[in-house]
Design an enzyme around this catalytic site. Sequence first.
Site, mmCIF file in Angstrom:
data_model
loop_
_atom_site.group_PDB
_atom_site.id
_atom_site.type_symbol
_atom_site.label_atom_id
_atom_site.label_comp_id
_atom_site.label_asym_id
_atom_site.label_seq_id
_atom_site.Cartn_x
_atom_site.Cartn_y
_atom_site.Cartn_z
ATOM 1 N N SER A 80 9.818 -12.978 -1.074
ATOM 2 C CA SER A 80 8.936 -12.201 -0.231
ATOM 3 C C SER A 80 8.431 -12.963 1.007
ATOM 4 O O SER A 80 7.986 -12.333 1.957
ATOM 5 C CB SER A 80 7.726 -11.733 -1.032
ATOM 6 O OG SER A 80 6.923 -12.824 -1.428
ATOM 7 N N LYS B 119 1.323 -17.271 5.698
ATOM 8 C CA LYS B 119 1.820 -16.008 5.148
ATOM 9 C C LYS B 119 0.651 -15.030 5.090
ATOM 10 O O LYS B 119 -0.472 -15.430 4.748
ATOM 11 C CB LYS B 119 2.396 -16.257 3.747
ATOM 12 C CG LYS B 119 3.019 -15.023 3.093
ATOM 13 C CD LYS B 119 3.656 -15.355 1.735
ATOM 14 C CE LYS B 119 4.297 -14.143 1.081
ATOM 15 N NZ LYS B 119 4.938 -14.467 -0.211
ATOM 16 N N SER C 170 9.885 -16.458 -4.400
ATOM 17 C CA SER C 170 9.536 -15.989 -3.051
ATOM 18 C C SER C 170 9.353 -17.065 -1.989
ATOM 19 O O SER C 170 9.235 -16.742 -0.804
ATOM 20 C CB SER C 170 8.279 -15.127 -3.102
ATOM 21 O OG SER C 170 8.586 -13.842 -3.580
#
Lengths: 485, 96
Positions: free
Chosen positions: A151, A76, A175
């Site tokens: 997210s 990420k 998330s």
Amino acid sequence: MHNKTLAEIARDLEAKNYSSVEVTQHFLDRIKNLDAKFNSFITVTADHALAQAQAADAARAEGKAGPLTGVPIAQKDIFCTQGIKTSCGSKMLDNFISPYDATVVKKFNNAGCVMLGKTNMDEFAMGSSNENSFYGPVVNPWQENTVPGGSSGGSAAAVAARLTPGATGTDTGGSIRQPAALCGITGLKPTYGRVSRYGMVAFASSLDQGGPMTQTAEDAALMLNVMAGFDERDSTSLDVDTPDFTATLNKDLKGMTIGLPKEFFDERLSPEMAKQIDAVKNELTKLGINFKEISLQATALSIPAYYIIAPAECSSNLSRFDGVRFGHRCENPKSLKDLYERSRAEGFGTEVKRRIMIGTYALSAGYYDAYYLKALKIRRLIHNDFENAFTEVDAILGPTTPTPAFKIGEKSDDPISLYLSDIYTTAVNLAGLPGISIPCGQINNLPVGCQLIGPRLQEARLLNIAHQLQQHTDWHKQAPQIEAN
Amino acid sequence: MAITNDEVKKIAQLAGLQVTEADIATYADNLSNILNLVGQMDNADTSEVKPMAHPFDNSARLRADVVSEQDQRDALLAIAPETESGLYLVPKVIEE
């Protein structure tokens, strides 16, 4: 090759069925050919990946390979990578090249894993739809006009589209678990403090936690084995033993008791979602698990408490972005104040600014007690509810989200309705507990997930339950049909 | 709880964010809605409850006072927007 799990790729590399360079090139080609549609990567690090793959193959030839040597993964874009852009989904960090590696990145490098690239995300991890990225929204591979969740939406979409066998995510209020559910993959949020936050761009420091996003629970265990562990450089890292999370995957579940919080199964839960959770219950019953109704009364207030605590911590953490030492700086500042205010106004997106403002307000003189302190007290009540529940049950089961993936644009004008999609996930962060989302079927051809919550440091138990369920069901094997489109 | 336009300006100033006149009403509206949502917290009686700032109430760990980081001055200055002679440059703060 791309439908293989991380564990299968690791076994194939061990058996020399193919090399790390070959499997890495395969995934790089898939990203190149398919990701224009999904936008799941912000940066693809092809040269870096192939160099790492060559090094992994060389290590294997010398007999120095570990369990995941040569296996490709994605990071990420919130984890700092030395010499490679770390944007955190923000214009503010569009030009930011980290001078150091996050502990998580360093651990994957040391384990011989190959990094394919950095995945898209909501700006500074604030969002539940991945529409808040400076680099544009991510598309859910299951249906083109729907969101992947957020997210960690880029990581979830990339794993679902089989552009990478595994990816890292971070979870502040859901998330990891929410996008995992919406993309039909497995996502684990470990106990707060289990995985180092060093080099992970901070959003809400008392809630943020990194974890794995994979096809299966077994793969999540393999990745967590790399990620977990005490780190001197993270002041809230837990100085506890790290078990081998794969060692207990096959433990018998007979006699275990799982709690069903009545607050998760009230009138707000749609009949379609309730049906999917029932199917999970039936399968787990066959494996010898007992169920018991419990109550987590204070979790009804988890969204209000979360939307004070997280913005409060965010407003403090994001004060470091001032246009002076790194990140975006406005043109021709007239004064220092102008430099701060314009750099921040230009560098941050709407949702980030909204949260900074709410946090600033909640911490300001005259409102601190009414909002911030009140939220911290509710946090204690939520924590106590879980503590009490875990004296009676070994784990807790519920839905991960109220609905499957919603349409792109459907909630983008209404922040509150988006906040409410976190109703089953934020309580877990407030209490610091581990939670895992695993696929449990589909509603209208879109995947949904169920969530297992465990007591502190009991990730191995959650992985054990999830793995056993996945041995007896095939929900986790269902993948979107993307080649045909 | 409604936030006024003047309050938005004050919050933005405290937060070091420039807001345009056009955005102020939207922020006022958004922030008021969020405060209405978090206002539900008043439903809980917390008079006897101790606040919890951190999961498990863990506090920052102490360590021995020894040097653990290497000098990275050049690497850190290299990513700054504007530097000179090893210093960060900002507009003049003190008027002559």
